[in-house]
Scaffold this motif. Sequence first.
Motif, mmCIF file in Angstrom:
data_model
loop_
_atom_site.group_PDB
_atom_site.id
_atom_site.type_symbol
_atom_site.label_atom_id
_atom_site.label_comp_id
_atom_site.label_asym_id
_atom_site.label_seq_id
_atom_site.Cartn_x
_atom_site.Cartn_y
_atom_site.Cartn_z
ATOM 1 N N GLU A 1 56.298 69.636 28.666
ATOM 2 C CA GLU A 1 57.373 69.523 28.416
ATOM 3 C C GLU A 1 57.913 70.278 27.048
ATOM 4 O O GLU A 1 56.803 70.537 26.054
ATOM 5 N N LEU A 2 59.268 70.599 26.567
ATOM 6 C CA LEU A 2 59.607 71.301 25.740
ATOM 7 C C LEU A 2 60.606 70.303 25.009
ATOM 8 O O LEU A 2 61.543 69.908 25.081
ATOM 9 N N GLY B 1 62.369 81.430 22.359
ATOM 10 C CA GLY B 1 61.511 82.202 21.732
ATOM 11 C C GLY B 1 60.327 82.262 22.577
ATOM 12 O O GLY B 1 60.332 82.701 23.665
ATOM 13 N N ASN B 2 58.866 82.112 21.939
ATOM 14 C CA ASN B 2 57.832 82.106 22.641
ATOM 15 C C ASN B 2 57.287 80.688 22.905
ATOM 16 O O ASN B 2 56.190 80.678 23.424
ATOM 17 N N THR C 1 67.256 79.335 27.194
ATOM 18 C CA THR C 1 67.126 79.993 28.349
ATOM 19 C C THR C 1 66.564 78.913 29.475
ATOM 20 O O THR C 1 65.334 78.657 29.276
ATOM 21 N N VAL C 2 66.977 78.913 30.545
ATOM 22 C CA VAL C 2 66.583 77.949 31.446
ATOM 23 C C VAL C 2 66.550 78.612 32.784
ATOM 24 O O VAL C 2 67.225 79.262 33.110
#
Length: 397
Positions: free
Chosen positions: A355-356, A382-383, A365-366
């Motif tokens: 998860e983020l 980003g990365n 962005t999704v």
Amino acid sequence: MDFNLKKLTSDAGVFFTRAVQFTEEKLGSAEKTELDTHLENLIARADCTKNWTEKIFRQTEVLLQPNPSARIEEFFYEKLDKKIPSRTTNGELLGQYMLDAAKDFGPGTPYGSTLITVGEYQSRLGGAEREFLQTSAINFLTPLRNFLEGDWRTISKERRLLENRRLDLDICKARVKKAKQAEAKAAAEPDFQETRPRNYVLSASASAAEQELRVAQTEFDRQAEVTRLLLEGISSTHVNHLRCLHEFVEAQATYYAQCHQYMQELQKELSSANSNTYPNSFASNANPSTSATCPSPVSSATLPGVSPPCLASTSTPGIAREPSGPLKIQDVQQPSTGHRKAKVLYDYDAHDTSELSLLADELITVYTVPGMDPDWLVGERGNQKGKVPVTYLELLS
């Protein structure tokens, strides 16, 4: 004809005399007989009862029948003493439309069969509404209307009669006062040539005025007693209206309980019938405690500023967590099309490496990948890459 003319002339004279007395009282040039404090309090209480009963009655009519045209129609039927025709409720009408539509779409189709189910329950809801309207009209509206159109009219009539008796009493008092003043003046300034006839006339005039005063006082006291008895009956009116209010609340409770029961049964039927095609339909019914504390994805995502939604454990069916093992997020590649920007609505702490973590108001962005739970998306910043819950995002065009 002669008798009627004399009566008309007499009534006109009485009306004019009362009007003069009333005007002089308003201007402060004539004395006014005040009612006793108890009677004044009863009158004030009766006026208050009438005003609030009228407001409650009118607003209850609006609650039970929002359509003003229908209310006017019912009013005329009541005045003409005719039976009010039966009127289809909106729920019954909607249910009939759904059943008719199901015939055209095909009862065997998923949409048609669902229309039949929902239509039948809408008809039940309409029937419950009809029963509630009838019960409320009989047990609550009718007693209020009877008071306003019956008891209150009688009270108002007797109060007007009491006011007329009071004006007559004050007129007689003024006549007696003037007669005694004239008699005293004649005694103070005697005329030796016409003393006996003049004093005799003034004395007779004063005696007649006093006799009229005694009669007027008796009639006023009798009318005050009648009015007082009627006004004291307001206490019984309050007791009756209290009982009617309890019955109205009981009818409301029964009606809403029926509606709640019908809707629960409808949700169960739809959930059972559509479980194969729409596995997440009515999932909140399967876990009432979760539905009571967690807002739906749609409401949370479209209402910025509300409390962040909660995410249940993976053992609860129909919620946002992945039922299978952790997704290997590093193996996921961003597609060339289908990705979009999203604004984060609430802070979110990642529960594992797949998860983020999110910060409120940031843009990421999704995108989605095949086989992924529809309540989750892959987010990139980003990365950094990881799964993010849809309910924490506001998707941008």
